[in-house]
Design a protein around this motif. Structure first.
Motif, PDB file in Angstrom:
ATOM      1  N   ILE A   8       0.831  -1.198   0.000  1.00 23.71           N
ATOM      2  CA  ILE A   8       0.000   0.000   0.000  1.00 23.71           C
ATOM      3  C   ILE A   8       0.867   1.250   0.000  1.00 23.71           C
ATOM      4  CG2 ILE A   8      -1.656   1.317   1.367  1.00 23.71           C
ATOM      5  CD1 ILE A   8      -2.867  -1.001  -0.163  1.00 23.71           C
ATOM      6  N   ILE A   9       1.984   1.219   0.724  1.00 20.59           N
ATOM      7  CA  ILE A   9       2.884   2.371   0.719  1.00 20.59           C
ATOM      8  C   ILE A   9       3.445   2.598  -0.680  1.00 20.59           C
ATOM      9  CG2 ILE A   9       5.121   3.170   1.563  1.00 20.59           C
ATOM     10  CD1 ILE A   9       4.420   1.944   4.256  1.00 20.59           C
ATOM     11  N   ASP A  12       0.863   4.292  -2.569  1.00 21.10           N
ATOM     12  CA  ASP A  12       0.762   5.687  -2.147  1.00 21.10           C
ATOM     13  C   ASP A  12       1.734   6.558  -2.931  1.00 21.10           C
ATOM     14  OD1 ASP A  12       0.030   7.916  -0.444  1.00 21.10           O
ATOM     15  OD2 ASP A  12       1.967   7.633   0.530  1.00 21.10           O
ATOM     16  N   SER A  16       0.887   9.660  -6.261  1.00 18.32           N
ATOM     17  CA  SER A  16       1.326  11.060  -6.320  1.00 18.32           C
ATOM     18  C   SER A  16       1.849  11.445  -7.698  1.00 18.32           C
ATOM     19  CB  SER A  16       2.408  11.315  -5.259  1.00 18.32           C
ATOM     20  OG  SER A  16       3.584  10.568  -5.560  1.00 18.32           O
ATOM     21  N   LYS A  24      -6.860   8.288  -9.683  1.00 14.51           N
ATOM     22  CA  LYS A  24      -7.506   8.682  -8.426  1.00 14.51           C
ATOM     23  C   LYS A  24      -8.683   9.624  -8.674  1.00 14.51           C
ATOM     24  CE  LYS A  24      -5.045  11.147  -5.584  1.00 14.51           C
ATOM     25  NZ  LYS A  24      -4.027  11.536  -4.578  1.00 14.51           N
ATOM     26  N   MET A  48      -6.734   2.505   1.407  1.00 12.52           N
ATOM     27  CA  MET A  48      -6.550   3.598   0.446  1.00 12.52           C
ATOM     28  C   MET A  48      -7.192   4.921   0.902  1.00 12.52           C
ATOM     29  SD  MET A  48      -6.932   3.316  -3.655  1.00 12.52           S
ATOM     30  CE  MET A  48      -6.195   4.541  -4.729  1.00 12.52           C
ATOM     31  N   GLN A  50      -6.191   7.733   0.481  1.00  7.31           N
ATOM     32  CA  GLN A  50      -5.952   8.811  -0.492  1.00  7.31           C
ATOM     33  C   GLN A  50      -7.229   9.161  -1.256  1.00  7.31           C
ATOM     34  OE1 GLN A  50      -4.397   5.889  -0.374  1.00  7.31           O
ATOM     35  NE2 GLN A  50      -2.198   6.174  -0.224  1.00  7.31           N
ATOM     36  N   ALA A  70      -0.469   3.314   7.411  1.00  9.86           N
ATOM     37  CA  ALA A  70      -1.094   4.029   6.299  1.00  9.86           C
ATOM     38  C   ALA A  70      -0.668   5.493   6.306  1.00  9.86           C
ATOM     39  CB  ALA A  70      -2.615   3.927   6.394  1.00  9.86           C
ATOM     40  N   PRO A  71      -0.613   6.140   5.141  1.00  3.08           N
ATOM     41  CA  PRO A  71      -0.256   7.561   5.093  1.00  3.08           C
ATOM     42  C   PRO A  71      -1.265   8.406   5.843  1.00  3.08           C
ATOM     43  CG  PRO A  71      -1.131   6.828   2.989  1.00  3.08           C
ATOM     44  CD  PRO A  71      -0.907   5.596   3.806  1.00  3.08           C
ATOM     45  N   ILE A  73      -3.674  11.128   6.288  1.00  2.00           N
ATOM     46  CA  ILE A  73      -4.454  12.006   5.426  1.00  2.00           C
ATOM     47  C   ILE A  73      -5.600  12.563   6.243  1.00  2.00           C
ATOM     48  CG2 ILE A  73      -5.968  12.060   3.396  1.00  2.00           C
ATOM     49  CD1 ILE A  73      -4.104  10.242   2.024  1.00  2.00           C
TER      50      ILE A  73
END
Length: 253
Positions: A8-9, A12, A16, A24, A48, A50, A70-71, A73
């Protein structure tokens, strides 16, 4: 850090890039268009973060389940965040969710079948499931397959992309009935934002003449329970009383 989180990273970082942003944007718009007409009380997005897949949902209780790595957000104040170590063991009671969304989760999971079984467990009868994934039968899928031969990837390296036909078979085994299947993103697999925009004409051509070769797909399924007959609001209210979960982090704090 488990394998799913590593994948998943990687996704991510890819999101971008211009190609990732293109995917996205389409998925955000498509999911928002669908969830606004799905009614109920409890909705869950798994993975996800994002994409805010529940931004247009009218359900009063909306959850976001993410892994511990997870990032970060920003989530709306109305969203509860449940941090879980493993998506194959979700911290929710059986038959408590009206809607579950899996954006690109299955294709990066080591046990996609088990995740689907867990989703089937927490969905109420007639509950909805939305799944997004990369389409192997697209120019993007072909470029990814060729990239594996040269160890030069266009899409995230670790993804094992699942064809819609195969996914339908998996869902059928769980008594999930597939409803709509939508494809999107017909631009050629290019890294440059300028060239992706120049392929805008392909969107109209692809959608009309070759709808099955879009780079991504979105599948909608319904949980069917044999022999069950819905009798009205009394049944629904009884089910809602069973909803429980223990979030590790809540965005309202």
């Amino acid at each position: 850090m488990d394998a799913l989180e590593t994948h998943i990273i990687d996704l991510d970082a890819w999101l971008s890039l211009p190609a990732g942003q293109y995917i996205k944007d389409w998925e955000q718009a498509a999911l928002s268009r669908l969830v606004v007409d799905i009614f109920g009380f409890h909705a869950l997005q798994i993975g996800m973060p994002q994409i805010d897949a529940l931004s247009a949902s009218r359900m009063p209780h909306r959850w976001q389940s993410v892994g511990p790595h997870a990032p970060r957000i920003a989530s709306p104040a109305t969203r509860a965040i449940a941090v879980v170590h493993d998506f194959t063991e979700l911290p929710f009671d059986s038959q408590c969710m009206d809607l579950v969304i899996l954006p690109h989760v299955l294709e990066f999971a080591e046990e996609p079948h088990q995740i689907l079984r867990e989703v089937e467990r927490i969905l109420i009868p007639e509950g909805r499931l939305l799944i997004t994934g990369f389409n192997r039968a697209s120019s993007w899928g072909v470029r990814q397959a060729l990239g594996r031969l040269r160890d030069s990837y266009f899409l995230p390296k670790e993804g094992e992309f699942i064809s819609p036909a195969r996914l339908k078979d998996w869902l059928k085994l769980l008594s999930m009935e597939v409803g709509s299947l939508e494809y999107g993103c017909y631009a050629l697999p290019l890294r440059s934002e300028k060239w992706l925009q120049r392929n805008a004409m392909l969107e109209k051509i692809g959608k009309r003449w070759c709808p099955f070769v879009g780079a991504v797909y979105m599948m909608q399924a319904v949980k069917r329970v044999r022999g069950m007959h819905l009798i009205g609001p009394a049944w629904k209210n009884k089910k809602r009383a069973r909803v429980q979960a223990v979030p590790v982090a809540n965005s309202k704090k």
